[in-house]
Scaffold this active site. Structure first.
Site, PDB file in Angstrom:
ATOM      1  N   HIS A 190      53.665 -35.986 -93.725  1.00 45.66           N
ATOM      2  CA  HIS A 190      54.518 -35.231 -93.001  1.00 45.66           C
ATOM      3  C   HIS A 190      55.866 -35.769 -93.018  1.00 45.66           C
ATOM      4  O   HIS A 190      56.900 -34.828 -93.179  1.00 45.66           O
ATOM      5  CB  HIS A 190      54.075 -34.769 -91.815  1.00 45.66           C
ATOM      6  N   ARG A 304      51.425 -19.696 -99.553  1.00 43.78           N
ATOM      7  CA  ARG A 304      50.436 -20.590 -98.950  1.00 43.78           C
ATOM      8  C   ARG A 304      49.710 -20.051 -97.832  1.00 43.78           C
ATOM      9  O   ARG A 304      50.156 -20.024 -96.623  1.00 43.78           O
ATOM     10  CB  ARG A 304      50.625 -22.039 -98.603  1.00 43.78           C
ATOM     11  N   ARG A 340      48.527 -16.393-102.552  1.00 39.94           N
ATOM     12  CA  ARG A 340      47.337 -17.216-103.077  1.00 39.94           C
ATOM     13  C   ARG A 340      46.267 -17.076-102.023  1.00 39.94           C
ATOM     14  O   ARG A 340      46.356 -17.342-100.712  1.00 39.94           O
ATOM     15  CB  ARG A 340      47.569 -18.587-102.922  1.00 39.94           C
ATOM     16  N   GLU A 439      45.301 -25.630-111.988  1.00 45.90           N
ATOM     17  CA  GLU A 439      45.566 -26.856-111.285  1.00 45.90           C
ATOM     18  C   GLU A 439      44.441 -27.878-111.564  1.00 45.90           C
ATOM     19  O   GLU A 439      44.389 -28.881-111.033  1.00 45.90           O
ATOM     20  CB  GLU A 439      46.057 -26.751-109.965  1.00 45.90           C
ATOM     21  N   ASN A 462      50.835 -30.676-108.477  1.00 43.09           N
ATOM     22  CA  ASN A 462      50.299 -31.594-107.567  1.00 43.09           C
ATOM     23  C   ASN A 462      48.744 -31.883-107.911  1.00 43.09           C
ATOM     24  O   ASN A 462      48.597 -33.083-108.044  1.00 43.09           O
ATOM     25  CB  ASN A 462      50.435 -31.045-106.114  1.00 43.09           C
ATOM     26  N   ASP A 463      48.195 -30.730-107.748  1.00 50.42           N
ATOM     27  CA  ASP A 463      46.698 -31.198-108.261  1.00 50.42           C
ATOM     28  C   ASP A 463      46.473 -31.268-109.830  1.00 50.42           C
ATOM     29  O   ASP A 463      45.501 -32.063-109.985  1.00 50.42           O
ATOM     30  CB  ASP A 463      45.605 -30.031-107.783  1.00 50.42           C
ATOM     31  N   ARG A 473      46.246 -37.960-104.801  1.00 50.35           N
ATOM     32  CA  ARG A 473      47.813 -37.586-104.484  1.00 50.35           C
ATOM     33  C   ARG A 473      48.204 -38.082-103.030  1.00 50.35           C
ATOM     34  O   ARG A 473      49.486 -38.128-102.874  1.00 50.35           O
ATOM     35  CB  ARG A 473      47.908 -35.927-104.471  1.00 50.35           C
ATOM     36  N   CYS A 510      54.317 -23.744-109.390  1.00 56.65           N
ATOM     37  CA  CYS A 510      54.681 -23.867-107.984  1.00 56.65           C
ATOM     38  C   CYS A 510      54.209 -25.239-107.326  1.00 56.65           C
ATOM     39  O   CYS A 510      54.417 -25.371-105.713  1.00 56.65           O
ATOM     40  CB  CYS A 510      53.750 -22.831-107.163  1.00 56.65           C
TER      41      CYS A 510
HETATM   42  C1  PEP Z   1      49.483 -27.664-106.320  1.00 54.72           C
HETATM   43  O1  PEP Z   1      48.387 -28.430-106.409  1.00 54.72           O
HETATM   44  O2  PEP Z   1      50.504 -28.087-107.273  1.00 54.72           O
HETATM   45  C2  PEP Z   1      49.979 -26.635-105.271  1.00 54.72           C
HETATM   46  C3  PEP Z   1      50.906 -25.953-105.651  1.00 54.72           C
HETATM   47  O3  PEP Z   1      49.147 -26.436-104.681  1.00 54.72           O
HETATM   48  P1  PEP Z   1      48.904 -27.458-103.188  1.00 54.72           P
HETATM   49  O4  PEP Z   1      49.883 -28.258-103.058  1.00 54.72           O
HETATM   50  O5  PEP Z   1      48.965 -26.397-102.032  1.00 54.72           O
HETATM   51  O6  PEP Z   1      47.467 -28.038-103.300  1.00 54.72           O
HETATM   52 MG    MG Z   2      46.739 -27.375-105.285  1.00 52.64          MG
END
Ligand code: PEP
Ligand code: MG
Length: 562
Positions: A190, A304, A340, A439, A462-463, A473, A510
């Site tokens: 955070h 989200r 989502r 993802e 990200n994923d 991650r 995203c």
């Molecule tokens: C991602 O995985 O890039 C994403 C936008 O979803 P989150 O970060 O909420 O897993």
């Molecule tokens: Mg994700």
């Protein structure tokens, strides 16, 4: 640690918030709150609670004014923890049953909670112990009347610390804090999210030799590369100053008749050679809406919904969800918002979702897998989204899809829900676009099979990076595999965009990578249609897009993929 030139010492860490800074070091020490004993303690506790809650409200309001909505949501969750009646009961029970002072009771009640969270096998969840500690330390300080909350800087400095809590980070004053470097922390903490939303350069997880750096020493820190250079020489400082000047002059090189920045940001975004590119916002709550609109978001590329579920004990009902989705849709109309469905599991715990303990939660029952395993709550969410779709600017997307059958099953449930409403003449948009998050590597590799079932695609970088690189991650020691985005991930991004376009779909991104101005030319060159980013990053992404031509962008993309 490496030595460079005659004296400079280079320490490595993880760059978690881009930007660089040179300046003298100030060490951040946290004032301990010892608390006090004596009579009237229950009242003291109530006063401390009220004081801390008030302070956290102020901090969160300030973050929202600065467009740091994601950061504000973190602080709001802390405030809810302070106001949670269960916390008060726990503290009161300790005082009553163990005859402790209020400070001891607070310390022990929170320490037990921290130990429990820190012991969780998932490192992202375990890292949330920091928020609980942060709240406890604020309460203890309030009980002992200690009010100072951070280093009182009189001149621009680089902060060094063992660790910074989220609320300490939220209060850093950008005018005097050039950047910070800490020994602990990772890119998804955070604290890192707050640094990014406040645009404060930051490096975490720095080599422990950092402890030897004396206050007043000049350092250069770079939040993109994760380097901290100690005893930096005059030549390096000059070169850094020159680069900063070039950057500033590029930023200020606007034609005399340019509209106000605020107005400019509300205009559609074009590349230098006129390609229209959409920039939308990622939001988690209604509080994120005003900063996103003020920054000129063209809709929401990712709502989200986990935050709706995660700050409470029981899940929100259909009515409450409906109110939320339709109200966000109305605020952004005529632009589209993409809701989502719940992406619980893995790094996103949702209270009340009782599930067997998993050895590898990131590879377990999360996202659409969990929704399909628990169709009851999935249907409640889909009913709320479908009813809100009467607003006409709502789309829905499914997270963590990794097989065609998952998409087919999810669509079957959605069609059933729509059919029930149609039969009872409830107004809804039967043409509501339905998309998926790409993802997982499986989704990218199967995109030719998935695209025909979809109305759009959204890349979750990200994923996608985590699963492609087999690199958690949240684990700081392997963050180098994830940042900068690797060729392997970029190739999957390219496949997704190419195949999406071949199927006539728009492709958005995203994940965090969409909010990194340095990557914007590459993503443009790969053909990305929409960047969906946190509200605080919208301005910088719009600027990066408008400074790039598609010729440059295609070259950057070719070089990055080859
Ligand atoms: C991602 O995985 O890039 C994403 C936008 O979803 P989150 O970060 O909420 O897993
Ligand atoms: Mg994700």
């Amino acid at each position: 640690m490496a030595r460079w030139g005659a004296e400079m010492i280079i320490l490595r860490g993880i760059g978690v918030s881009p930007g660089s800074a040179v300046g003298p070091v100030v060490w951040h020490e946290r004032a301990a709150g010892a608390g006090s004993g004596g009579s009237g303690e229950a009242k003291q506790f109530e006063q401390a609670r009220a004081q801390v809650a008030r302070r956290l409200s102020e901090i969160s309001a300030r973050l929202r004014r600065k467009g740091a909505g994601e950061g504000a949501a973190i602080i709001d969750a802390q405030r809810q923890m302070v106001n949670d009646p269960e916390v008060a009961q726990l503290v009161a029970a300790r005082m009553r049953e163990e005859h402790t002072t209020v400070a001891q009771a607070v310390h022990e009640a929170f320490a037990a909670q921290v130990a429990k969270i820190r012991g969780l096998p998932d490192p992202v969840l375990a890292a949330r112990a920091q928020d609980v500690e942060d709240v406890a330390s604020r309460l203890l300080r309030a009980l002992s009347g200690v009010m100072e909350e951070g280093p009182a800087l009189t001149s621009p400095s680089v902060i060094l610390a063992e660790d910074l809590t989220p609320s300490e980070t939220a209060q850093l004053d950008r005018r005097v804090v050039l950047g910070f470097a800490t020994l602990r922390g990772g890119p998804d903490s955070h604290t890192a999210i707050l640094a990014r939303s406040l645009k404060i350069p930051a490096v975490t997880g720095v080599d422990p030799i950092l402890r030897k750096v004396q206050a007043g020493t000049t350092v250069l820190m770079d939040g993109s590369t994760g380097l901290v250079v100690v005893e930096v020489d005059a030549e390096t400082i000059r070169e850094h100053a020159r680069r900063q000047r070039v950057k500033r002059s590029r930023q200020s090189r606007e034609p005399a008749s340019a509209p106000e920045p605020q107005e400019a940001s509300l205009q559609p975004t074009f590349t230098r050679d006129g390609r229209r590119v959409a920039v939308a916002a990622n939001i988690s709550s209604l509080e994120d809406v005003p900063p996103a609109l003020a920054a000129g978001a063209e809709g929401v590329g990712l709502v989200r919904t986990e935050f709706l579920f995660s700050r409470r004990v029981t899940p929100p009902g259909e009515e409450e969800q409906y109110e939320f989705y339709s109200s966000v849709a109305r605020r952004f109309a005529p632009h589209r918002i993409v809701v989502r469905t719940l992406d619980a599991g893995g790094d996103k715990p949702v209270p009340g979702a009782a599930r067997p303990r998993e050895a590898n939660p990131a590879l377990g029952l999360r996202g659409i897998r969990l929704s399909l395993a628990e169709p009851g709550s999935f249907r409640v969410q889909l009913r709320a989204i479908c009813r809100a779709s009467a607003e006409e600017n709502i789309a829905v997307m499914f997270p963590m899809v990794s097989a065609v059958t998952e998409m087919e099953q999810a669509m079957a449930i959605l069609r059933q829900v729509q059919e029930e409403f149609r039969a009872s003449r409830v107004p809804l948009n039967a043409e509501m676009p339905v998309g998926i998050m790409v993802e997982t590597p499986a989704a990218a590799l199967l995109v030719d099979k998935l695209a025909p079932l979809c109305g759009f695609l959204s890349l979750g970088s990200n994923d996608l990076a985590q699963y492609t690189m087999a690199a958690d991650r949240a684990n700081p020691s392997i963050a180098g595999l994830l940042r900068p985005v690797s060729k392997a991930v970029l190739r999957l991004v390219k496949m997704t965009i190419d195949q999406g376009h071949a199927s006539g779909l728009r492709v958005s991104m995203c994940g965090e990578a969409a909010g990194d101005p340095a990557l914007a030319p590459i993503l443009l060159g790969l053909g990305l249609d929409e960047f969906s980013v946190e509200p605080g990053a919208i301005g910088a992404i719009k600027e990066a897009i408008s400074q790039t031509s598609m010729v440059q962008a295609r070259r950057a993309a070719r070089e990055a993929c080859e």
